[in-house]
Design a protein around this motif. Structure first.
Motif, PDB file in Angstrom:
ATOM      1  N   VAL A  36      23.989 -10.302  35.367  1.00  0.00           N
ATOM      2  CA  VAL A  36      22.631 -10.683  35.760  1.00  0.00           C
ATOM      3  C   VAL A  36      22.698 -11.689  36.913  1.00  0.00           C
ATOM      4  O   VAL A  36      21.997 -11.558  37.920  1.00  0.00           O
ATOM      5  CB  VAL A  36      21.849 -11.259  34.553  1.00  0.00           C
ATOM      6  CG1 VAL A  36      20.584 -11.980  34.999  1.00  0.00           C
ATOM      7  CG2 VAL A  36      21.509 -10.148  33.564  1.00  0.00           C
ATOM      8  N   GLN A  37      23.569 -12.684  36.753  1.00  0.00           N
ATOM      9  CA  GLN A  37      23.704 -13.685  37.821  1.00  0.00           C
ATOM     10  C   GLN A  37      24.284 -13.082  39.090  1.00  0.00           C
ATOM     11  O   GLN A  37      23.893 -13.445  40.200  1.00  0.00           O
ATOM     12  CB  GLN A  37      24.549 -14.870  37.335  1.00  0.00           C
ATOM     13  CG  GLN A  37      23.893 -15.671  36.228  1.00  0.00           C
ATOM     14  CD  GLN A  37      22.476 -16.107  36.582  1.00  0.00           C
ATOM     15  OE1 GLN A  37      22.234 -16.657  37.646  1.00  0.00           O
ATOM     16  NE2 GLN A  37      21.534 -15.844  35.677  1.00  0.00           N
ATOM     17  N   GLN A  38      25.226 -12.135  38.927  1.00  0.00           N
ATOM     18  CA  GLN A  38      25.763 -11.446  40.107  1.00  0.00           C
ATOM     19  C   GLN A  38      24.663 -10.684  40.831  1.00  0.00           C
ATOM     20  O   GLN A  38      24.591 -10.722  42.059  1.00  0.00           O
ATOM     21  CB  GLN A  38      26.880 -10.472  39.712  1.00  0.00           C
ATOM     22  CG  GLN A  38      28.230 -11.092  39.614  1.00  0.00           C
ATOM     23  CD  GLN A  38      29.318 -10.050  39.444  1.00  0.00           C
ATOM     24  OE1 GLN A  38      29.106  -9.000  38.843  1.00  0.00           O
ATOM     25  NE2 GLN A  38      30.493 -10.349  39.964  1.00  0.00           N
ATOM     26  N   ALA A  39      23.836  -9.984  40.077  1.00  0.00           N
ATOM     27  CA  ALA A  39      22.744  -9.225  40.693  1.00  0.00           C
ATOM     28  C   ALA A  39      21.838 -10.153  41.500  1.00  0.00           C
ATOM     29  O   ALA A  39      21.458  -9.830  42.637  1.00  0.00           O
ATOM     30  CB  ALA A  39      21.941  -8.483  39.618  1.00  0.00           C
ATOM     31  N   LEU A  40      21.528 -11.318  40.935  1.00  0.00           N
ATOM     32  CA  LEU A  40      20.661 -12.263  41.645  1.00  0.00           C
ATOM     33  C   LEU A  40      21.353 -12.838  42.882  1.00  0.00           C
ATOM     34  O   LEU A  40      20.716 -13.023  43.927  1.00  0.00           O
ATOM     35  CB  LEU A  40      20.225 -13.381  40.694  1.00  0.00           C
ATOM     36  CG  LEU A  40      19.296 -12.936  39.566  1.00  0.00           C
ATOM     37  CD1 LEU A  40      19.122 -14.042  38.540  1.00  0.00           C
ATOM     38  CD2 LEU A  40      17.958 -12.471  40.105  1.00  0.00           C
ATOM     39  N   GLU A  56      22.022  -2.640  37.015  1.00  0.00           N
ATOM     40  CA  GLU A  56      22.033  -1.436  36.172  1.00  0.00           C
ATOM     41  C   GLU A  56      23.173  -1.476  35.164  1.00  0.00           C
ATOM     42  O   GLU A  56      23.014  -1.049  34.026  1.00  0.00           O
ATOM     43  CB  GLU A  56      22.083  -0.174  37.029  1.00  0.00           C
ATOM     44  CG  GLU A  56      20.741   0.115  37.678  1.00  0.00           C
ATOM     45  CD  GLU A  56      20.658   1.497  38.298  1.00  0.00           C
ATOM     46  OE1 GLU A  56      21.363   2.418  37.832  1.00  0.00           O
ATOM     47  OE2 GLU A  56      19.881   1.653  39.242  1.00  0.00           O
ATOM     48  N   ARG A  57      24.304  -2.013  35.578  1.00  0.00           N
ATOM     49  CA  ARG A  57      25.413  -2.147  34.633  1.00  0.00           C
ATOM     50  C   ARG A  57      25.031  -3.129  33.519  1.00  0.00           C
ATOM     51  O   ARG A  57      25.289  -2.879  32.340  1.00  0.00           O
ATOM     52  CB  ARG A  57      26.667  -2.611  35.359  1.00  0.00           C
ATOM     53  CG  ARG A  57      27.858  -2.685  34.449  1.00  0.00           C
ATOM     54  CD  ARG A  57      29.175  -2.798  35.186  1.00  0.00           C
ATOM     55  NE  ARG A  57      30.207  -3.045  34.207  1.00  0.00           N
ATOM     56  CZ  ARG A  57      31.109  -3.997  34.292  1.00  0.00           C
ATOM     57  NH1 ARG A  57      31.158  -4.769  35.359  1.00  0.00           N
ATOM     58  NH2 ARG A  57      31.996  -4.166  33.340  1.00  0.00           N
ATOM     59  N   ALA A  62      23.146  -4.159  27.950  1.00  0.00           N
ATOM     60  CA  ALA A  62      22.189  -4.966  27.190  1.00  0.00           C
ATOM     61  C   ALA A  62      21.256  -4.132  26.320  1.00  0.00           C
ATOM     62  O   ALA A  62      20.816  -4.598  25.268  1.00  0.00           O
ATOM     63  CB  ALA A  62      21.359  -5.813  28.155  1.00  0.00           C
ATOM     64  N   GLU A  63      20.950  -2.937  26.754  1.00  0.00           N
ATOM     65  CA  GLU A  63      19.952  -2.126  26.045  1.00  0.00           C
ATOM     66  C   GLU A  63      20.280  -1.909  24.565  1.00  0.00           C
ATOM     67  O   GLU A  63      19.399  -2.113  23.712  1.00  0.00           O
ATOM     68  CB  GLU A  63      19.747  -0.789  26.745  1.00  0.00           C
ATOM     69  CG  GLU A  63      18.662   0.052  26.115  1.00  0.00           C
ATOM     70  CD  GLU A  63      18.387   1.322  26.897  1.00  0.00           C
ATOM     71  OE1 GLU A  63      17.292   1.886  26.721  1.00  0.00           O
ATOM     72  OE2 GLU A  63      19.247   1.756  27.684  1.00  0.00           O
ATOM     73  N   PRO A  64      21.520  -1.532  24.194  1.00  0.00           N
ATOM     74  CA  PRO A  64      21.786  -1.306  22.768  1.00  0.00           C
ATOM     75  C   PRO A  64      21.590  -2.551  21.908  1.00  0.00           C
ATOM     76  O   PRO A  64      21.258  -2.447  20.732  1.00  0.00           O
ATOM     77  CB  PRO A  64      23.257  -0.872  22.739  1.00  0.00           C
ATOM     78  CG  PRO A  64      23.574  -0.407  24.108  1.00  0.00           C
ATOM     79  CD  PRO A  64      22.684  -1.188  25.025  1.00  0.00           C
TER      80      PRO A  64
END
Length: 190
Positions: A36-40, A56-57, A62-64
């Motif tokens: 998440v931090q990398q994406a930001l 997306e990764r 995280a979804e499950p």
């Protein structure tokens, strides 16, 4: 290179090292947080395809587990990235859920109390309420697991989900937050 650009580059290198360590240690929660931090960070550099790939990764991992606050609390840059993912993959219900949680969680100015319904992004399940009630007791983790007739790993999963839904990271904070939201009194009534 400006100071801001140098700081973003330093952050990117640090996040990459942290990601490698988290992956080697099989710490999925940490991997998700770092992604998440990398994406930001990548988004701050203006590399939208790279940011979306990292996000997306993170979303796939995280979804499950049903993580919500990890994304919903990251503000407008994350909301922008989530909207891009939603456009590219309109059938991904998890992303829509995160966008809805972000819009509900983002409306109160800092420093002001939020209504209980707004602070609890996702309601606790009946089982999670039962675990939460026992977290408020003097029982240790193994004793709680025995009380509920579940494995210690299952208890840990429930506890992690409770923490995520309440936006806390400790047992004491979970119990305190639950008391503020009047969740503990509801568990005793059942």
């Amino acid at each position: 290179m400006t100071c801001a650009e140098a700081a973003v580059d330093d952050a990117s290198r640090l996040l990459q090292r942290l990601l490698q360590a988290a992956e080697a240690g099989e710490r999925t929660g940490s991997v998700i947080e770092i992604l998440v931090q990398q994406a930001l960070t990548i988004h701050a550099r203006g590399d939208f395809p790279g940011a979306l790939a990292a996000l997306e990764r993170a979303l796939t991992l995280a979804e499950p587990e049903g993580y919500v606050r990890m994304f919903a609390g990251e503000g407008p840059p994350m909301a922008s990235l989530l909207r891009r993912v939603a456009k590219q993959r309109p059938g991904w219900n998890y992303v829509r859920r995160l966008l809805n949680a972000d819009s509900r969680a983002g409306g109160t100015p800092p420093g002001q109390a939020t209504p209980a319904a707004q602070r609890l992004v996702e309601p606790l399940s009946e089982r999670e309420l039962g675990v939460l009630r026992l977290l408020g007791s003097d029982l240790g983790g193994p004793d709680i697991a025995r009380e509920l007739s579940v494995s210690l790993n299952t208890l840990r999963t429930h506890t992690r989900n409770i923490y995520a839904k309440l936006g806390v990271n400790s047992r004491r904070a979970a119990v305190r937050q639950a008391a503020e939201l009047n969740l503990l009194s509801r568990t005793r009534d059942r």
